[in-house]
Design a protein around this motif. Structure first.
Motif, PDB file in Angstrom:
ATOM      1  N   GLY A  35       0.829  -1.201   0.000  1.00 47.55           N
ATOM      2  CA  GLY A  35       0.000   0.000   0.000  1.00 47.55           C
ATOM      3  C   GLY A  35       0.859   1.243   0.000  1.00 47.55           C
ATOM      4  N   GLN A  36       0.228   2.375   0.268  1.00 47.23           N
ATOM      5  CA  GLN A  36       0.959   3.643   0.283  1.00 47.23           C
ATOM      6  C   GLN A  36       1.767   3.772   1.559  1.00 47.23           C
ATOM      7  N   ALA A  37       2.939   4.361   1.428  1.00 48.75           N
ATOM      8  CA  ALA A  37       3.839   4.516   2.556  1.00 48.75           C
ATOM      9  C   ALA A  37       3.537   5.798   3.321  1.00 48.75           C
ATOM     10  N   GLY A  38       4.023   5.869   4.544  1.00 44.93           N
ATOM     11  CA  GLY A  38       3.915   7.077   5.344  1.00 44.93           C
ATOM     12  C   GLY A  38       3.005   6.900   6.548  1.00 44.93           C
ATOM     13  N   GLU A  39       3.243   7.731   7.575  1.00 43.92           N
ATOM     14  CA  GLU A  39       2.465   7.647   8.807  1.00 43.92           C
ATOM     15  C   GLU A  39       0.983   7.875   8.558  1.00 43.92           C
ATOM     16  N   ARG A  40       0.664   8.896   7.773  1.00 41.73           N
ATOM     17  CA  ARG A  40      -0.740   9.203   7.542  1.00 41.73           C
ATOM     18  C   ARG A  40      -1.462   8.048   6.877  1.00 41.73           C
ATOM     19  N   GLU A  41      -0.877   7.502   5.806  1.00 42.62           N
ATOM     20  CA  GLU A  41      -1.539   6.421   5.083  1.00 42.62           C
ATOM     21  C   GLU A  41      -1.625   5.165   5.934  1.00 42.62           C
ATOM     22  N   GLN A  42      -0.630   4.938   6.767  1.00 43.59           N
ATOM     23  CA  GLN A  42      -0.673   3.774   7.649  1.00 43.59           C
ATOM     24  C   GLN A  42      -1.846   3.864   8.616  1.00 43.59           C
ATOM     25  N   LEU A  43      -2.032   5.025   9.224  1.00 40.54           N
ATOM     26  CA  LEU A  43      -3.138   5.182  10.162  1.00 40.54           C
ATOM     27  C   LEU A  43      -4.489   5.200   9.447  1.00 40.54           C
ATOM     28  N   ARG A  44      -4.523   5.740   8.246  1.00 46.04           N
ATOM     29  CA  ARG A  44      -5.785   5.785   7.496  1.00 46.04           C
ATOM     30  C   ARG A  44      -6.249   4.381   7.088  1.00 46.04           C
ATOM     31  N   ARG A  45      -5.363   3.421   7.081  1.00 46.30           N
ATOM     32  CA  ARG A  45      -5.789   2.055   6.799  1.00 46.30           C
ATOM     33  C   ARG A  45      -6.651   1.486   7.928  1.00 46.30           C
ATOM     34  N   HIS A  46      -6.586   2.124   9.100  1.00 42.68           N
ATOM     35  CA  HIS A  46      -7.257   1.566  10.269  1.00 42.68           C
ATOM     36  C   HIS A  46      -8.299   2.491  10.895  1.00 42.68           C
ATOM     37  N   PHE A  47      -8.359   3.732  10.428  1.00 44.08           N
ATOM     38  CA  PHE A  47      -9.351   4.681  10.928  1.00 44.08           C
ATOM     39  C   PHE A  47     -10.017   5.370   9.741  1.00 44.08           C
ATOM     40  N   ARG A  48     -11.327   5.482   9.783  1.00 45.29           N
ATOM     41  CA  ARG A  48     -12.093   6.144   8.723  1.00 45.29           C
ATOM     42  C   ARG A  48     -12.660   7.448   9.275  1.00 45.29           C
ATOM     43  N   LEU A  49     -12.325   8.550   8.607  1.00 46.16           N
ATOM     44  CA  LEU A  49     -12.791   9.863   9.016  1.00 46.16           C
ATOM     45  C   LEU A  49     -13.848  10.358   8.044  1.00 46.16           C
ATOM     46  N   VAL A  50     -14.906  10.953   8.574  1.00 46.44           N
ATOM     47  CA  VAL A  50     -15.949  11.586   7.762  1.00 46.44           C
ATOM     48  C   VAL A  50     -16.138  13.009   8.274  1.00 46.44           C
ATOM     49  N   ALA A 144       3.093  21.824   5.792  1.00 48.02           N
ATOM     50  CA  ALA A 144       3.848  20.562   5.834  1.00 48.02           C
ATOM     51  C   ALA A 144       3.777  19.961   7.228  1.00 48.02           C
ATOM     52  N   PRO A 145       3.556  18.636   7.338  1.00 47.95           N
ATOM     53  CA  PRO A 145       3.622  17.983   8.650  1.00 47.95           C
ATOM     54  C   PRO A 145       4.980  18.223   9.304  1.00 47.95           C
ATOM     55  N   ILE A 146       4.963  18.369  10.589  1.00 42.82           N
ATOM     56  CA  ILE A 146       6.184  18.764  11.287  1.00 42.82           C
ATOM     57  C   ILE A 146       7.279  17.707  11.181  1.00 42.82           C
ATOM     58  N   ASN A 147       6.912  16.434  11.096  1.00 44.79           N
ATOM     59  CA  ASN A 147       7.932  15.397  10.937  1.00 44.79           C
ATOM     60  C   ASN A 147       8.672  15.512   9.614  1.00 44.79           C
ATOM     61  N   ASP A 148       8.008  16.069   8.595  1.00 46.85           N
ATOM     62  CA  ASP A 148       8.658  16.260   7.296  1.00 46.85           C
ATOM     63  C   ASP A 148       9.678  17.389   7.339  1.00 46.85           C
ATOM     64  N   VAL A 149       9.512  18.286   8.296  1.00 42.23           N
ATOM     65  CA  VAL A 149      10.382  19.467   8.388  1.00 42.23           C
ATOM     66  C   VAL A 149      11.588  19.199   9.286  1.00 42.23           C
TER      67      VAL A 149
END
Length: 314
Positions: A35-50, A144-149
């Motif tokens: 799947g897609q890499a990264g913290e955001r995509e990893q968490l989005r695999r397990h939580f659905r936001l509306v 930009a997310p702070i971890n990217d900076v």
């Protein structure tokens, strides 16, 4: 029977050591997805936001203070930057600065008028997490997310365009206020890092709903805890066997992961105490393990993580 899903760091962070025979065999026989890499995509695999967005500031604000409804929120996290030949590099932020309530009591009053004049309220329910409360209809540029900076040049990540101009100016003014603040001189004299910048990020409004299939979420990561809180899930979960999400992204030693997590969970799988074990790596690779995969004897063991993967035998 319950299931367990492990949130894990990218595989290359655990590479270098060979896997034990039992773990290598189990991973070689597992179902595998990418799947897609990264913290955001990893968490989005397990939580659905509306609606489907990623308002980190609103989520963590609700965890920290319980008052995120009805406003747009932006993290304005304290940071340490250092000038270099190309600009200014972010060296640390948030918890790494070891801030306490006295730090916020000293620094925030000097910054509040700057943001108050812009129509924003600055506060810090947690010393390492600072927030700006904005009108609900506020338009925000892409931050930009702070971890990217972290570790990089600040100016390479500043928001662009007309929407970003105001925030670039606010950042510059905040840096001047913090640079001249006598409290930073006291921190430096005490051997602590100065707080000489902020970083704006994670903007948005609280989602209407957050859902997950898990009944138990274990981990200390703030965003993970905020998502679980929004979904009505606790670290304790319910009694008995439940589907659990376990955060091990902090691990960097393969032997610790194997000894403390993989081998005990594989044993539980073999005893039918666990129905499914999923390993979700931050680089997007996922392994799904079940007891009936033991019959896939023709598959080669996966001897290492992050190296050349063994494929199926003929």
């Amino acid at each position: 029977m319950a299931t367990a899903t492990l949130l894990l760091p990218a595989r290359h962070r655990l590479a270098g050591q060979p896997l034990p025979v039992d773990v290598a065999r189990a991973l070689g026989r597992a179902d595998r997805q990418s799947g897609q890499a990264g913290e955001r995509e990893q968490l989005r695999r397990h939580f659905r936001l509306v609606p489907d967005h990623w308002p980190v500031a609103a989520l963590t604000r609700q965890l920290d203070a319980g008052d995120a409804e009805g406003a747009t929120w932006l993290r304005a996290d304290p940071a340490r930057v250092s000038p270099d030949m190309n600009g200014a590099r972010m060296l640390a932020y948030g918890e790494a600065l070891a801030l306490d309530a006295e730090d916020t009591d000293q620094l925030l009053p000097a910054l509040k008028p700057l943001f108050g004049d812009a129509g924003f309220l600055l506060d810090a329910p947690q010393p390492s997490r600072w927030y700006l409360r904005l009108p609900a209809e506020a338009r925000l540029p892409a931050f930009a997310p702070i971890n990217d900076v972290l570790g990089d040049d600040l100016f390479a990540h500043l928001p662009e365009g007309d929407d970003g101009r105001r925030w670039r100016a606010l950042l510059t003014e905040a840096q001047i206020v913090l640079h001249n603040h006598p409290w930073n001189a006291r921190r430096i004299a005490a051997g602590k890092a100065p707080v000489n910048s902020l970083w704006f990020w994670g903007g948005g409004r609280l989602p209407q709903s957050v859902t997950t299939r898990f009944r138990q979420v274990k981990g200390q990561d703030t965003l993970l805890r905020a998502l679980a809180h929004a979904a009505g899930v606790t670290a304790e979960g319910e009694g008995g066997a439940v589907d659990a999400l376990i955060d091990l992204r902090h691990l960097r030693q393969l032997d610790v992961l194997v000894r403390d997590a993989l081998q005990p969970l594989l044993a539980a799988l073999a005893r039918r105490e666990l129905r499914v074990l999923e390993l979700d790596f931050e680089d997007g690779d996922r392994f799904t393990l079940r007891r009936d995969q033991r019959w896939r004897f023709w598959r080669r063991p996966l001897t290492r993580l992050g190296g050349a993967d063994a494929g199926l035998t003929a």
